[in-house]
Design a protein around this motif. Structure first.
Motif, PDB file in Angstrom:
ATOM      1  N   ALA A  33       0.799  -1.228   0.000  1.00 30.49           N
ATOM      2  CA  ALA A  33       0.000   0.000   0.000  1.00 30.49           C
ATOM      3  C   ALA A  33       0.830   1.276   0.000  1.00 30.49           C
ATOM      4  O   ALA A  33       0.453   2.261  -0.657  1.00 30.49           O
ATOM      5  CB  ALA A  33      -0.931  -0.008   1.207  1.00 30.49           C
ATOM      6  N   ILE A  34       1.948   1.289   0.722  1.00 27.25           N
ATOM      7  CA  ILE A  34       2.708   2.533   0.886  1.00 27.25           C
ATOM      8  C   ILE A  34       3.127   3.170  -0.438  1.00 27.25           C
ATOM      9  O   ILE A  34       3.002   4.389  -0.605  1.00 27.25           O
ATOM     10  CB  ILE A  34       3.937   2.279   1.792  1.00 27.25           C
ATOM     11  N   PRO A  35       3.618   2.393  -1.428  1.00 25.07           N
ATOM     12  CA  PRO A  35       3.998   3.045  -2.692  1.00 25.07           C
ATOM     13  C   PRO A  35       2.834   3.714  -3.417  1.00 25.07           C
ATOM     14  O   PRO A  35       3.054   4.614  -4.252  1.00 25.07           O
ATOM     15  CB  PRO A  35       4.560   1.880  -3.532  1.00 25.07           C
ATOM     16  N   TYR A  36       1.612   3.310  -3.141  1.00 26.34           N
ATOM     17  CA  TYR A  36       0.460   3.945  -3.763  1.00 26.34           C
ATOM     18  C   TYR A  36      -0.017   5.162  -2.971  1.00 26.34           C
ATOM     19  O   TYR A  36      -0.648   6.054  -3.511  1.00 26.34           O
ATOM     20  CB  TYR A  36      -0.699   2.947  -3.901  1.00 26.34           C
ATOM     21  N   ILE A  37       0.295   5.195  -1.681  1.00 28.53           N
ATOM     22  CA  ILE A  37      -0.181   6.283  -0.825  1.00 28.53           C
ATOM     23  C   ILE A  37       0.786   7.460  -0.810  1.00 28.53           C
ATOM     24  O   ILE A  37       0.377   8.622  -0.722  1.00 28.53           O
ATOM     25  CB  ILE A  37      -0.398   5.760   0.608  1.00 28.53           C
TER      26      ILE A  37
END
Length: 431
Positions: free
Chosen positions: A200-204
């Motif tokens: 999730a972090i790379p998209y957020i």
């Protein structure tokens, strides 16, 4: 065409051209999709992303297992929503009917919950397919997928542990062995958190190359652990039947007498594992503290004698389920789950953009949506059906722990409260 359309046409020969222009300096294009969609909405409005532009944007993103859903994903996702809904009802029906008869097999309650998670996951995928820029929906769909399949992997490992305990009761029931297995089960939570955050972090957030690499490493590590969990049931069975009973010292570093003939008992009231068989109400044997069986090692029912006949087993089970069938069931389901996990694991090591627009080819076949529907959809349906049809609630059930008898006095209960043994009726072991 809008301003974004001009950017799109100028970047058709470069997969990350447009995203590079909209990504802050020093950050990797393709990260921070959530703030990027907000920025595009503020600058050009929601309608700026016409289909031609959106195709370029999606093609420039990092390839993801199962691909970014489109209109063609609605039908297969809806099919799996319907199938897993039926499976959830079937699991809950058997669990409730068992429970009313005193047969508490909580794993079927968990499997019903797993099917509900799959329904939510595929339902979110349908919603995501309506607008691929719904990043929050995409992340949620991924989370439900990761959490649910890890639960089934852990459950298969639990069933493998129960087969191991029947073959090696003195070891499978040993404190150190159960502590080790409990730690492994607990680590599942860490694997889930790792997988979710890394995904999730790379998209957020917008990330630089160093932090993006860290997230990719976390996702890869979680994927490898998931494969190991899926295969753990088979490893336990192979270990159980490779090593002769009694060869593993159950004491380890703990002092105590070495038991060569441990006493065991199983649910002898289970006389069949037919898909439509339910034990007669009242046939279940309740063990009270003080009964001889209260200190015996509880094992799953089977025609085969525990520990290859070395154990002192209480009540033979001539009409019980066959151990061979239980082993085949776990081996087959574990192989299916391992193959499913292996494909997703392999995809985490292929770090490419999606492609698939203008003259840019689709990056790799493993990212096509049909791979997800086959290996994480159809395979998991097969596993769920097998556990239902072959009645895992009967094959892998072990008798409940002993409970306080009704004729115990209050003074007895008061004394017991100061001891290490709990006096309250203990809940069923997670079966």
């Amino acid at each position: 065409m809008s301003s974004l359309g001009i950017l799109a046409s100028s970047s058709s020969s470069s997969s990350g051209g447009m995203l590079s222009l909209l990504t802050p300096a020093g950050k990797v294009a393709g990260t921070g999709i959530l703030p990027l969609t907000h920025k595009i909405g503020q600058l050009f409005g929601h309608g700026a992303l016409d289909p031609a532009v959106l195709k370029v944007v999606v093609g420039s993103l990092p390839a993801t297992y199962g691909d970014y859903p489109q209109d063609s994903d609605v039908a297969p996702s809806a099919l799996f929503v319907a199938i897993f809904s039926i499976l959830a009802l079937a699991y809950y029906y058997i669990f409730i009917r068992d429970y009313r008869r005193g047969h508490k097999f909580w794993a079927f309650f968990g499997l019903g919950g797993y099917c509900v998670l799959r329904v939510i996951g595929f339902g979110l995928r349908i919603n995501w397919s309506q607008d691929v820029t719904r990043v929050q929906t995409g992340i949620a769909a991924t989370v439900f997928t990761l959490v649910s399949v890890l639960f089934v992997n852990m459950l298969n490992m639990l069933f493998g542990h129960r087969i191991f305990t029947r073959r090696h009761p003195e070891t499978g029931n040993a404190s150190w062995f159960n502590i080790a297995m409990a730690v492994i089960y607990f680590v599942v939570i860490g694997v889930i958190v790792m997988a979710i955050l890394g995904q999730a972090i790379p998209y957020i957030y917008f990330l630089d190359s160093t932090h993006l690499k860290m997230c990719q490493n976390v996702v890869q590590a979680a994927a490898i652990l998931q494969v190991l969990y899926a295969f753990a049931g088979i490893l336990l069975i192979v270990t159980a039947y490779t090593i002769p009973p009694g060869k593993i010292d159950h004491r380890l570093f703990f002092k105590g007498p070495k038991e060569t003939l441990p006493k065991t008992f199983s649910a002898t009231w289970i006389e069949s594992c037919s898909p439509f068989y339910f034990p007669t109400k009242g046939s279940q044997q309740i063990i009270h503290r003080g009964d001889p069986q209260a200190k015996y090692i509880r094992v799953i029912p089977s025609e085969e004698a525990p520990a290859g006949g070395l154990a002192d087993h209480n009540d033979d089970h001539p009409n019980g389920p066959k151990m061979r069938t239980a082993i085949i069931l776990i081996v087959v389901t574990s192989l299916l789950l391992s193959i499913s996990s292996a494909f997703r694991c392999a995809s985490t090591f292929i770090l490419v953009n999606r492609g698939g627009y203008a003259n840019v080819p689709f990056s790799n076949w493993i990212f096509h949506n049909w791979v997800l529907y086959m290996f994480n959809g159809a395979f998991e349906v097969i596993v769920s059906v097998l556990l239902l049809v072959f009645r895992a609630d009967l094959r892998f059930y072990i008798p409940d722990k002993s409970i306080a008898s009704t004729n115990e006095t209050s003074s007895d209960l008061t004394v017991d409260q100061t001891t290490s043994e709990a006096v309250k009726p203990e809940t069923s072991h997670l079966a």
